[in-house]
Design a protein around this motif. Structure first.
Motif, PDB file in Angstrom:
ATOM      1  N   SER A  31       0.845  -1.207   0.000  1.00 41.10           N
ATOM      2  CA  SER A  31       0.000   0.000   0.000  1.00 41.10           C
ATOM      3  C   SER A  31       0.874   1.248   0.000  1.00 41.10           C
ATOM      4  O   SER A  31       2.099   1.157  -0.005  1.00 41.10           O
ATOM      5  CB  SER A  31      -0.908   0.026   1.241  1.00 41.10           C
ATOM      6  OG  SER A  31      -0.185   0.508   2.359  1.00 41.10           O
ATOM      7  N   TRP A  32       0.209   2.429   0.053  1.00 43.30           N
ATOM      8  CA  TRP A  32       0.955   3.694   0.209  1.00 43.30           C
ATOM      9  C   TRP A  32       0.529   4.392   1.497  1.00 43.30           C
ATOM     10  O   TRP A  32       0.554   5.621   1.592  1.00 43.30           O
ATOM     11  CB  TRP A  32       0.769   4.598  -0.994  1.00 43.30           C
ATOM     12  CG  TRP A  32      -0.631   4.933  -1.397  1.00 43.30           C
ATOM     13  CD1 TRP A  32      -1.398   5.945  -0.893  1.00 43.30           C
ATOM     14  CD2 TRP A  32      -1.415   4.301  -2.413  1.00 43.30           C
ATOM     15  NE1 TRP A  32      -2.609   5.983  -1.533  1.00 43.30           N
ATOM     16  CE2 TRP A  32      -2.656   4.973  -2.478  1.00 43.30           C
ATOM     17  CE3 TRP A  32      -1.194   3.229  -3.274  1.00 43.30           C
ATOM     18  CZ2 TRP A  32      -3.668   4.608  -3.369  1.00 43.30           C
ATOM     19  CZ3 TRP A  32      -2.195   2.868  -4.150  1.00 43.30           C
ATOM     20  CH2 TRP A  32      -3.409   3.551  -4.195  1.00 43.30           C
ATOM     21  N   TRP A  33       0.133   3.601   2.474  1.00 39.96           N
ATOM     22  CA  TRP A  33      -0.359   4.186   3.706  1.00 39.96           C
ATOM     23  C   TRP A  33       0.764   4.378   4.715  1.00 39.96           C
ATOM     24  O   TRP A  33       1.043   3.490   5.527  1.00 39.96           O
ATOM     25  CB  TRP A  33      -1.479   3.323   4.254  1.00 39.96           C
ATOM     26  CG  TRP A  33      -2.765   3.555   3.523  1.00 39.96           C
ATOM     27  CD1 TRP A  33      -3.119   4.665   2.812  1.00 39.96           C
ATOM     28  CD2 TRP A  33      -3.876   2.657   3.426  1.00 39.96           C
ATOM     29  NE1 TRP A  33      -4.389   4.518   2.287  1.00 39.96           N
ATOM     30  CE2 TRP A  33      -4.864   3.298   2.640  1.00 39.96           C
ATOM     31  CE3 TRP A  33      -4.133   1.374   3.917  1.00 39.96           C
ATOM     32  CZ2 TRP A  33      -6.093   2.709   2.363  1.00 39.96           C
ATOM     33  CZ3 TRP A  33      -5.351   0.787   3.636  1.00 39.96           C
ATOM     34  CH2 TRP A  33      -6.320   1.458   2.861  1.00 39.96           C
ATOM     35  N   THR A  34       1.391   5.546   4.667  1.00 40.88           N
ATOM     36  CA  THR A  34       2.530   5.818   5.545  1.00 40.88           C
ATOM     37  C   THR A  34       2.387   7.106   6.358  1.00 40.88           C
ATOM     38  O   THR A  34       3.225   7.372   7.206  1.00 40.88           O
ATOM     39  CB  THR A  34       3.843   5.912   4.730  1.00 40.88           C
ATOM     40  OG1 THR A  34       3.699   6.960   3.772  1.00 40.88           O
ATOM     41  CG2 THR A  34       4.157   4.610   4.017  1.00 40.88           C
ATOM     42  N   SER A  35       1.363   7.922   6.091  1.00 38.63           N
ATOM     43  CA  SER A  35       1.195   9.112   6.944  1.00 38.63           C
ATOM     44  C   SER A  35       0.765   8.615   8.329  1.00 38.63           C
ATOM     45  O   SER A  35       0.400   7.431   8.472  1.00 38.63           O
ATOM     46  CB  SER A  35       0.133  10.055   6.369  1.00 38.63           C
ATOM     47  OG  SER A  35      -1.164   9.598   6.729  1.00 38.63           O
ATOM     48  N   ASN A  60       4.446  -5.714   5.833  1.00 38.32           N
ATOM     49  CA  ASN A  60       3.783  -4.453   5.507  1.00 38.32           C
ATOM     50  C   ASN A  60       4.646  -3.708   4.486  1.00 38.32           C
ATOM     51  O   ASN A  60       5.587  -3.013   4.833  1.00 38.32           O
ATOM     52  CB  ASN A  60       3.597  -3.627   6.784  1.00 38.32           C
ATOM     53  CG  ASN A  60       2.945  -2.290   6.501  1.00 38.32           C
ATOM     54  OD1 ASN A  60       2.754  -1.903   5.350  1.00 38.32           O
ATOM     55  ND2 ASN A  60       2.594  -1.567   7.555  1.00 38.32           N
ATOM     56  N   ALA A  61       4.312  -3.874   3.205  1.00 40.72           N
ATOM     57  CA  ALA A  61       5.118  -3.273   2.140  1.00 40.72           C
ATOM     58  C   ALA A  61       4.499  -1.940   1.723  1.00 40.72           C
ATOM     59  O   ALA A  61       3.901  -1.828   0.661  1.00 40.72           O
ATOM     60  CB  ALA A  61       5.192  -4.225   0.956  1.00 40.72           C
ATOM     61  N   SER A  62       4.614  -0.948   2.597  1.00 40.14           N
ATOM     62  CA  SER A  62       4.057   0.369   2.261  1.00 40.14           C
ATOM     63  C   SER A  62       5.143   1.246   1.668  1.00 40.14           C
ATOM     64  O   SER A  62       6.264   1.253   2.159  1.00 40.14           O
ATOM     65  CB  SER A  62       3.511   1.061   3.515  1.00 40.14           C
ATOM     66  OG  SER A  62       2.548   0.249   4.115  1.00 40.14           O
ATOM     67  N   ILE A  63       4.788   1.988   0.640  1.00 40.60           N
ATOM     68  CA  ILE A  63       5.748   2.907   0.013  1.00 40.60           C
ATOM     69  C   ILE A  63       5.193   4.321   0.139  1.00 40.60           C
ATOM     70  O   ILE A  63       4.079   4.604  -0.318  1.00 40.60           O
ATOM     71  CB  ILE A  63       5.976   2.530  -1.462  1.00 40.60           C
ATOM     72  CG1 ILE A  63       6.647   1.145  -1.510  1.00 40.60           C
ATOM     73  CG2 ILE A  63       6.814   3.580  -2.178  1.00 40.60           C
ATOM     74  CD1 ILE A  63       7.032   0.674  -2.880  1.00 40.60           C
ATOM     75  N   ALA A  64       5.971   5.196   0.770  1.00 42.54           N
ATOM     76  CA  ALA A  64       5.511   6.558   1.053  1.00 42.54           C
ATOM     77  C   ALA A  64       5.203   7.315  -0.234  1.00 42.54           C
ATOM     78  O   ALA A  64       5.805   7.077  -1.281  1.00 42.54           O
ATOM     79  CB  ALA A  64       6.575   7.301   1.852  1.00 42.54           C
TER      80      ALA A  64
END
Ligand code: GAL
Length: 418
Positions: A31-35, A60-64
């Motif tokens: 996902s892009w959930w990093t905030s 958890n492979a999140s990319i800002a």
């Protein structure tokens, strides 16, 4: 950029084979959930999964990068390279269908929906948005509303303004003009990711031309050269004059923090901003308020977040269990309270949600939901990219005619423009 992506792919592929040798079970969630609020909301889902399946490692492979601007290119490279994450975040409509279903990257979730009885628990219109040939391809966690205009209430009160249930564009400009003579920035923006100013454009477009003509843009019955689209571009151009001067150096969530601290006043942004305000400790209707973006009362500019299952998911059983968790009622309630969105399921406990989210539920229930182009639902990815490029050019050159012409041409190139 290509070399960077290639390195990422090689690295991930090396990690994957190492991990697979060391660990029997895992599930990778991309996902892009990093905030602050995004990460906390995602973590609440992953925590539930870990409690249910303690022997599975959750990756958890999140990319800002808000809006997925950095994550989506990496994802494409992985999918094309044949090393998909087990499940990845995407939006309904053109993005899901064009990027993942048509090329055969996503698996049908027909059996999962049948086994879980989800056809009764998600609305038919939502299931339709995520289905191809009658088969669903996404488990939708939440429904965001993109066309909300937030404001810092104490600052407005200090300058003698109080906002009612709705605000039209002339009233907004009147207040902006007066705030312009003070120390605060009238409008908030954080557009290191160009999509963030795109939200203000999209909201202005919808508020100016209305839902029917807005929908017409995506089926060729409205032209980007029409006079009312030009009027929307003129209004957007005027709004740009009132932004905080450091907008190009801030991310969308930093701009939300800026509004929270009272350095800027109005923020036209999706309700993921609500997640940040709550995380910042703000109280709704006291520290901040909201109205529909001017002109868009009663319309819901819909942004969905859902998760797919990769066709060749490395860990199919663990992935199905993750998707089952995501579709759970309590998981959706907990997630959405942190995320600033409403449940995709139709049986969530309304009383757990505060005034804003209850308002969003009521607005959505009015039934006039339109798809977002900025977040990939309304039009193909090529047009979305072209719009971002045109916005990048416009915020610098401010050439309204060139902007409209580019959009009209790109709509034709993408096969839907008139
Ligand atoms: C959207 C996504 C939202 C929100 C926003 C900012 O694409 O649907 O959940 O997080 O990006 O990153």
């Amino acid at each position: 950029m290509r070399i960077n992506l290639l390195l990422v792919v090689l690295f991930l592929s090396a990690c994957q084979s190492n991990n697979q040798a060391d660990l029997k079970k895992q599930v990778e969630v991309f996902s892009w959930w990093t905030s602050g609020s995004e990460a906390a909301a995602l973590e609440s889902v992953l925590e539930t999964y870990r409690a249910l399946y303690p022997d599975v490692e959750v990756v958890n492979a999140s990319i800002a990068g808000g809006g997925g601007s950095a994550a989506r290119p990496v994802l494409q490279t992985r999918l094309i390279g044949g090393i998909p994450p087990d499940t990845w975040q995407t939006h309904h409509g053109a993005e899901l269908m064009g990027q993942y279903v048509a090329p055969g990257f996503a698996a049908s979730l027909k059996d999962l929906y049948a086994a879980e009885g989800w056809h009764e628990l998600f609305s038919p219109s939502l299931i339709d948005m995520i289905s191809n040939d009658g088969e669903p391809y996404l488990v939708v966690l939440n429904l965001h509303r993109s066309n909300t205009l937030w404001y810092n209430k104490p600052v407005l009160t200090e300058y003698g303004f109080s906002i009612g249930e709705s605000l039209d564009i002339d009233e907004l400009f009147e207040i902006l003009e007066q705030l312009n003579t003070t120390d605060v920035s009238p409008m908030c923006m954080g557009d290191t990711g160009i999509w963030a100013t795109g939200i203000m454009f999209e909201n202005t477009l919808l508020g100016t031309i209305g839902p029917d003509r807005y929908l017409g843009l995506w089926n060729g019955t409205t032209s980007f050269m029409d006079t009312d689209v030009m009027e929307a571009i003129r209004i957007y151009d005027r709004l740009l004059d009132y932004l905080n001067s450091d907008h190009a150096a801030l991310s969308w969530d930093q701009a939300a923090d800026k509004m929270a601290s009272g350095d800027c006043v109005f923020y036209s942004m999706g309700d993921w901003a609500y997640g940040e305000f709550i995380r910042d400790g703000l109280q709704e209707n006291i520290d901040f308020g909201w109205v529909a973006h001017p002109g868009s009362d009663g319309i819901h500019l819909l942004v969905t977040d859902g998760f797919t299952m990769a066709k060749d998911a490395p860990n199919p059983q663990e992935t199905l269990n993750m998707l089952r968790v995501m579709g759970d009622r309590v998981v959706q309630e907990d997630f959405n309270l942190l995320k600033g969105s409403i449940c995709a399921r139709n049986d969530c406990d309304r009383s757990r949600f505060g005034p804003y989210l209850q308002w969003a539920m009521d607005e959505y229930a009015k039934g006039v939901a339109v798809p977002t182009v900025i977040h990939g639902s309304a039009a193909p990815a090529d047009f979305q990219q072209a719009l971002n490029d045109a916005l990048t050019d416009f915020v610098v050159r401010r050439n309204k005619e060139a902007f409209a012409k580019t959009l009209a041409n790109e709509a034709k190139v993408s096969g839907f423009g008139s």
